[in-house]
Enzyme design. Structure first.
Site, PDB file in Angstrom:
ATOM      1  NE  ARG A 174      44.491  59.060  50.195  1.00 16.24           N
ATOM      2  CZ  ARG A 174      43.483  58.900  51.078  1.00 16.24           C
ATOM      3  NH1 ARG A 174      43.337  59.699  52.096  1.00 16.24           N
ATOM      4  NH2 ARG A 174      42.659  57.882  50.938  1.00 16.24           N
ATOM      5  CB  SER A 224      46.062  54.898  44.423  1.00 12.58           C
ATOM      6  OG  SER A 224      45.254  53.836  44.823  1.00 12.58           O
ATOM      7  CD  GLU A 294      46.996  58.812  46.970  1.00 18.45           C
ATOM      8  OE1 GLU A 294      45.875  58.694  46.429  1.00 18.45           O
ATOM      9  OE2 GLU A 294      47.373  58.075  47.890  1.00 18.45           O
TER      10      GLU A 294
HETATM   11  C1  LIG Z   1      50.773  48.656  47.972  1.00 19.70           C
HETATM   12  C2  LIG Z   1      50.465  50.044  48.478  1.00 19.70           C
HETATM   13  C3  LIG Z   1      49.219  50.334  48.994  1.00 19.70           C
HETATM   14  C4  LIG Z   1      48.916  51.620  49.447  1.00 19.70           C
HETATM   15  N1  LIG Z   1      47.672  51.866  49.954  1.00 19.70           N
HETATM   16  C5  LIG Z   1      47.372  53.108  50.384  1.00 19.70           C
HETATM   17  C6  LIG Z   1      46.075  53.385  50.925  1.00 19.70           C
HETATM   18  O1  LIG Z   1      45.212  52.521  51.030  1.00 19.70           O
HETATM   19  N2  LIG Z   1      45.835  54.643  51.352  1.00 19.70           N
HETATM   20  C7  LIG Z   1      46.768  55.636  51.283  1.00 19.70           C
HETATM   21  O2  LIG Z   1      46.483  56.773  51.688  1.00 19.70           O
HETATM   22  N3  LIG Z   1      47.997  55.384  50.776  1.00 19.70           N
HETATM   23  C8  LIG Z   1      48.321  54.175  50.339  1.00 19.70           C
HETATM   24  N4  LIG Z   1      49.571  53.916  49.836  1.00 19.70           N
HETATM   25  C9  LIG Z   1      50.536  55.018  49.709  1.00 19.70           C
HETATM   26  C10 LIG Z   1      51.446  55.227  50.945  1.00 19.70           C
HETATM   27  O3  LIG Z   1      51.616  54.038  51.685  1.00 19.70           O
HETATM   28  C11 LIG Z   1      50.921  56.334  51.841  1.00 19.70           C
HETATM   29  O4  LIG Z   1      50.787  57.556  51.150  1.00 19.70           O
HETATM   30  C12 LIG Z   1      51.816  56.561  53.061  1.00 19.70           C
HETATM   31  O5  LIG Z   1      51.179  57.437  53.946  1.00 19.70           O
HETATM   32  C13 LIG Z   1      53.178  57.161  52.694  1.00 19.70           C
HETATM   33  O6  LIG Z   1      54.005  57.069  53.820  1.00 19.70           O
HETATM   34  P1  LIG Z   1      55.579  56.864  53.665  1.00 19.70           P
HETATM   35  O7  LIG Z   1      56.177  56.850  55.031  1.00 19.70           O
HETATM   36  O8  LIG Z   1      55.896  55.721  52.806  1.00 19.70           O
HETATM   37  O9  LIG Z   1      55.946  58.248  52.967  1.00 19.70           O
HETATM   38  P2  LIG Z   1      57.060  58.466  51.861  1.00 19.70           P
HETATM   39  O10 LIG Z   1      56.653  57.806  50.599  1.00 19.70           O
HETATM   40  O11 LIG Z   1      58.406  58.119  52.404  1.00 19.70           O
HETATM   41  O12 LIG Z   1      56.962  60.040  51.685  1.00 19.70           O
HETATM   42  C14 LIG Z   1      55.799  60.643  51.168  1.00 19.70           C
HETATM   43  C15 LIG Z   1      55.943  62.158  51.381  1.00 19.70           C
HETATM   44  O13 LIG Z   1      55.928  62.415  52.785  1.00 19.70           O
HETATM   45  C16 LIG Z   1      57.080  63.157  53.181  1.00 19.70           C
HETATM   46  N5  LIG Z   1      57.432  62.703  54.532  1.00 19.70           N
HETATM   47  C17 LIG Z   1      57.591  61.421  54.928  1.00 19.70           C
HETATM   48  N6  LIG Z   1      57.880  61.380  56.237  1.00 19.70           N
HETATM   49  C18 LIG Z   1      57.906  62.657  56.669  1.00 19.70           C
HETATM   50  C19 LIG Z   1      58.167  63.272  57.935  1.00 19.70           C
HETATM   51  N7  LIG Z   1      58.437  62.546  59.009  1.00 19.70           N
HETATM   52  N8  LIG Z   1      58.108  64.637  58.015  1.00 19.70           N
HETATM   53  C20 LIG Z   1      57.836  65.371  56.917  1.00 19.70           C
HETATM   54  N9  LIG Z   1      57.592  64.852  55.698  1.00 19.70           N
HETATM   55  C21 LIG Z   1      57.622  63.519  55.578  1.00 19.70           C
HETATM   56  C22 LIG Z   1      58.133  62.817  52.148  1.00 19.70           C
HETATM   57  O14 LIG Z   1      59.106  63.841  52.034  1.00 19.70           O
HETATM   58  C23 LIG Z   1      57.293  62.691  50.875  1.00 19.70           C
HETATM   59  O15 LIG Z   1      57.073  63.946  50.290  1.00 19.70           O
HETATM   60  C24 LIG Z   1      49.900  52.640  49.385  1.00 19.70           C
HETATM   61  C25 LIG Z   1      51.174  52.341  48.872  1.00 19.70           C
HETATM   62  C26 LIG Z   1      51.455  51.066  48.419  1.00 19.70           C
HETATM   63  C27 LIG Z   1      52.841  50.774  47.897  1.00 19.70           C
END
Ligand SMILES: Cc1cc2nc3c(=O)[nH]c(=O)nc-3n(C[C@H](O)[C@H](O)[C@H](O)COP(=O)(O)OP(=O)(O)OC[C@H]3O[C@@H](n4cnc5c(N)ncnc54)[C@H](O)[C@@H]3O)c2cc1C
Length: 311
Positions: A174, A224, A294
């Site tokens: 992660r 999570s 996380e």
């Molecule tokens: C129901 C549910 C299930 C999930 N299951 C999983 C799973 O199985 N495995 C898992 O790993 N995660 C899981 N997640 C968590 C999440 O979906 C992941 O961590 C995902 O990768 C986050 O992506 P995001 O675009 O939503 O990032 P965001 O939440 O928008 O941002 C997360 C971080 O990334 C940074 N960021 C985002 N985009 C960029 C960019 N383009 N450049 C630089 N920095 C950036 C942001 O500033 C922030 O610090 C789950 C979440 C939910 C709600």
């Protein structure tokens, strides 16, 4: 306002933006205060204009992907917030999928499946954007982004673009080099392999079913909340403290999966943070294990008392 009032309409012309805009509209938890200025760039050039302006005027800038791994505090985010959801093109060239950072990982895995490309099955239920998934090295069920990552294009503070290879990303559990800050992931190329479309589809359906059975997808959440500590299962540790089901305000330790905190209605970021602190303290006291969030917790803190007084 930390951002001095300026005539942004003239400065940013055709770029979509809103001032003092609620971020709870975008977050998966449905909590979070306002963005001082929220931009939704449609292309690299618009992103470059925003980026350069922020750097030249020393305005803090926060990038959001799909806001599925974030708790944005109730005081909101000062400065510029950039949401990349409109930069979302996905193209396939032979075995390579190239996607803009705002594209949804779920959509990329679906497109890969349609052309019989294997490697993104693990991602079919992860609700992040490509950029957020790379930032987090998102993974599930034995797969992670690092397995398929070829390279990505990042934007530096001065608006220049660079290509970062897999070696430069220092992927870990992660984690990735993007977490050091300072660059925005603009697009990425993922290298997949040809597979059997029926097997790919079956795998994705099987994993989606596992999620539906185990995760509280019926409520807003950020997935999570904690990283998995080596040698333990987070959900089990939390269950064994007796905290499963505990409610603070509108946030609850999920009764379906104790590693999730769900918004059962009207939760604030403050409720989330209090519940997270309680879980960390109880797990530490009972089992001597230090849980690490996380989820990324960002934005301006306001005290829970202030929040209640405002509502
Ligand atoms: C129901 C549910 C299930 C999930 N299951 C999983 C799973 O199985 N495995 C898992 O790993 N995660 C899981 N997640 C968590 C999440 O979906 C992941 O961590 C995902 O990768 C986050 O992506 P995001 O675009 O939503 O990032 P965001 O939440 O928008 O941002 C997360 C971080 O990334 C940074 N960021 C985002 N985009 C960029 C960019 N383009 N450049 C630089 N920095 C950036 C942001 O500033 C922030 O610090 C789950 C979440 C939910 C709600």
């Amino acid at each position: 306002m930390t951002v001095e009032t300026r005539d942004f309409k003239t400065i940013f012309e055709k770029i979509d933006f809103y001032e003092n805009h609620p971020l709870s509209e975008y977050t998966y938890t449905k909590v979070g205060g306002n963005a001082e200025v929220l931009f939704l760039p449609k292309c690299i050039e618009e992103l470059r204009i925003i980026r350069k302006y922020a750097t030249e005027h020393e305005i803090p800038m926060t990038v959001l992907g799909n806001a599925s791994n974030l708790i944005i505090r109730d005081g909101g985010i000062k400065g510029f917030v950039v949401l990349l959801e409109k930069m979302n093109d996905i193209t396939v060239n032979d075995k390579k999928v190239t996607a803009f950072a705002g594209a949804k990982l779920i959509e990329a895995s679906e497109i890969a499946r349609e052309v019989s490309l294997s490697g993104l099955e693990f991602a079919s239920g992860i609700p992040g954007s490509i950029g957020g998934a790379i930032y987090m090295n998102a993974g599930a069920y034995g797969g992670e982004i690092a397995d398929v990552f070829e390279d990505c294009q990042v934007m530096l503070k001065d608006g220049r673009l660079e290509v970062w290879t897999k070696e430069m990303m220092h992927f870990g559990y992660r984690s990735s080099a993007l977490q050091a800050g300072g660059v925005i992931c603009v697009s990425a190329t993922l290298a997949l392999t040809y597979g059997d479309i029926i097997e790919i589809s079956q795998k994705m359906e099987e994993l989606d079913e596992k999620r539906r059975l185990r995760q509280p997808l019926e409520y807003p959440s950020c997935g999570s909340v904690f990283k998995r500590p080596e040698g333990y299962f987070t959900g089990k540790l939390i269950q064994d403290t007796g905290l499963q089901g505990r409610i603070i305000g509108g946030a609850q330790v999920s009764t379906k999966h104790a590693g999730f905190i769900v918004n059962i209605g009207g939760a604030s970021a403050c409720d989330y943070e209090q519940l997270i602190a309680l879980i960390i303290a109880e797990v530490q006291a009972k089992f001597g294990v230090t849980l690490q969030p996380e989820v990324r917790i960002i934005g301006e803190k306001i005290s829970c008392d202030e929040l209640q007084a405002d509502s």
